[in-house]
Design a protein around this motif. Structure first.
Motif, PDB file in Angstrom:
ATOM      1  N   GLU A   8      -1.512  14.458   5.583  1.00  0.00           N
ATOM      2  CA  GLU A   8      -2.238  14.341   4.317  1.00  0.00           C
ATOM      3  C   GLU A   8      -1.348  14.731   3.137  1.00  0.00           C
ATOM      4  OE1 GLU A   8      -5.834  16.630   4.594  1.00  0.00           O
ATOM      5  OE2 GLU A   8      -6.529  15.561   6.394  1.00  0.00           O
ATOM      6  N   LEU A  14       4.909  11.071   2.751  1.00  0.00           N
ATOM      7  CA  LEU A  14       4.032  10.011   2.244  1.00  0.00           C
ATOM      8  C   LEU A  14       4.617   9.331   1.003  1.00  0.00           C
ATOM      9  CD1 LEU A  14       0.618  11.864   2.656  1.00  0.00           C
ATOM     10  CD2 LEU A  14       1.473   9.963   4.063  1.00  0.00           C
ATOM     11  N   GLN A  51       1.840   8.050   7.715  1.00  0.00           N
ATOM     12  CA  GLN A  51       0.607   8.842   7.853  1.00  0.00           C
ATOM     13  C   GLN A  51       0.524   9.563   9.194  1.00  0.00           C
ATOM     14  OE1 GLN A  51      -2.039   5.378   6.548  1.00  0.00           O
ATOM     15  NE2 GLN A  51      -3.053   7.146   5.622  1.00  0.00           N
ATOM     16  N   SER A  55       8.514   7.718   9.608  1.00  0.00           N
ATOM     17  CA  SER A  55       8.969   7.049   8.388  1.00  0.00           C
ATOM     18  C   SER A  55       9.653   5.725   8.721  1.00  0.00           C
ATOM     19  CB  SER A  55       9.923   7.962   7.608  1.00  0.00           C
ATOM     20  OG  SER A  55      10.090   7.463   6.298  1.00  0.00           O
ATOM     21  N   CYS A  92      -8.375   6.604   1.655  1.00  0.00           N
ATOM     22  CA  CYS A  92      -7.145   6.726   2.438  1.00  0.00           C
ATOM     23  C   CYS A  92      -7.274   7.932   3.353  1.00  0.00           C
ATOM     24  CB  CYS A  92      -5.957   6.899   1.486  1.00  0.00           C
ATOM     25  SG  CYS A  92      -4.381   7.047   2.330  1.00  0.00           S
ATOM     26  N   SER A  94      -5.136   9.825   4.320  1.00  0.00           N
ATOM     27  CA  SER A  94      -4.273  10.913   3.877  1.00  0.00           C
ATOM     28  C   SER A  94      -4.837  11.643   2.664  1.00  0.00           C
ATOM     29  CB  SER A  94      -2.865  10.386   3.576  1.00  0.00           C
ATOM     30  OG  SER A  94      -2.263   9.917   4.766  1.00  0.00           O
ATOM     31  N   HIS A 138       2.012   2.020   1.504  1.00  0.00           N
ATOM     32  CA  HIS A 138       2.385   3.247   2.227  1.00  0.00           C
ATOM     33  C   HIS A 138       3.835   3.169   2.700  1.00  0.00           C
ATOM     34  CE1 HIS A 138      -1.061   5.898   2.611  1.00  0.00           C
ATOM     35  NE2 HIS A 138      -1.854   4.920   3.015  1.00  0.00           N
ATOM     36  N   LEU A 143       0.918   5.599  -2.806  1.00  0.00           N
ATOM     37  CA  LEU A 143      -0.464   5.911  -2.435  1.00  0.00           C
ATOM     38  C   LEU A 143      -1.413   5.256  -3.438  1.00  0.00           C
ATOM     39  CD1 LEU A 143       0.048   9.709  -1.704  1.00  0.00           C
ATOM     40  CD2 LEU A 143      -0.087   7.842  -0.026  1.00  0.00           C
TER      41      LEU A 143
END
Ligand code: NI
Length: 168
Positions: A8, A14, A51, A55, A92, A94, A138, A143
């Motif tokens: 998150e 993120l 998430q 990556s 979302c 996250s 993402h 975001l």
């Protein structure tokens, strides 16, 4: 299959652009299956690599009612966007419990590779187009809160902090 912990905000992963996937092997397919299971469990309709702390340029989507139309996206890119822009509410995983109206092209064409490295293409509009754009964002470290004013973004972050305090 196994459930993965969902990352998150404000985790910096993120905000980081992801690396392309080069290997199409059992590890990749297992990761995509785990991401689907995690997404269905949440529940959500899309989940991107960062998430779950990965990556890399991959995401999963399923917008069907019956949760039986999974899409596994590897190295996706948007190759066409409609001129028509529509506004709709987005959330979302996250940013749990947070929503905002986001303006996006109504339709997109997306090229990607599937879990076996085969070239695929989706021509989507409506919810699927929105979901594709959200998940591909993402992969570029973007975001939904990056699409709204700083005033609205601060409001979302305050509400998220309040929610976390209540749940603590
Ligand atoms: Ni999201």
């Amino acid at each position: 299959m196994s459930l993965l912990p969902i990352i998150e905000v404000p985790d910096p992963i993120l905000k980081r652009p992801t690396d392309r996937v080069e290997q199409y092997d059992d590890d990749l397919r297992r990761l995509l299956d785990d991401m689907l299971e995690t997404m269905y469990d949440a529940p959500g309709i899309g989940l991107a690599g960062p998430q779950v702390g990965v990556s890399r340029r991959l995401a999963v989507i399923d917008i069907s009612e019956e949760k039986n139309e999974p899409v596994r996206l590897v190295n996706p890119s948007i190759v066409w966007r409609s001129d028509t822009i529509v506004q709709a509410e987005e959330g979302c995983l996250s940013l749990p419990g947070q929503y905002a109206d986001i303006r996006r092209p109504d339709a997109v064409h997306v090229c990607y590779l599937d879990e076996y490295g085969r070239e695929q293409r989706i021509e989507a509009d409506g919810l699927l187009a929105r979901c594709l754009q959200h998940e591909i964002d993402h992969l570029d470290g973007i975001l939904f809160t990056d699409h709204i004013s700083s005033l609205k973004r601060n409001m979302v972050m305050r509400k998220l902090a309040k929610r976390r305090k209540l749940n603590a």
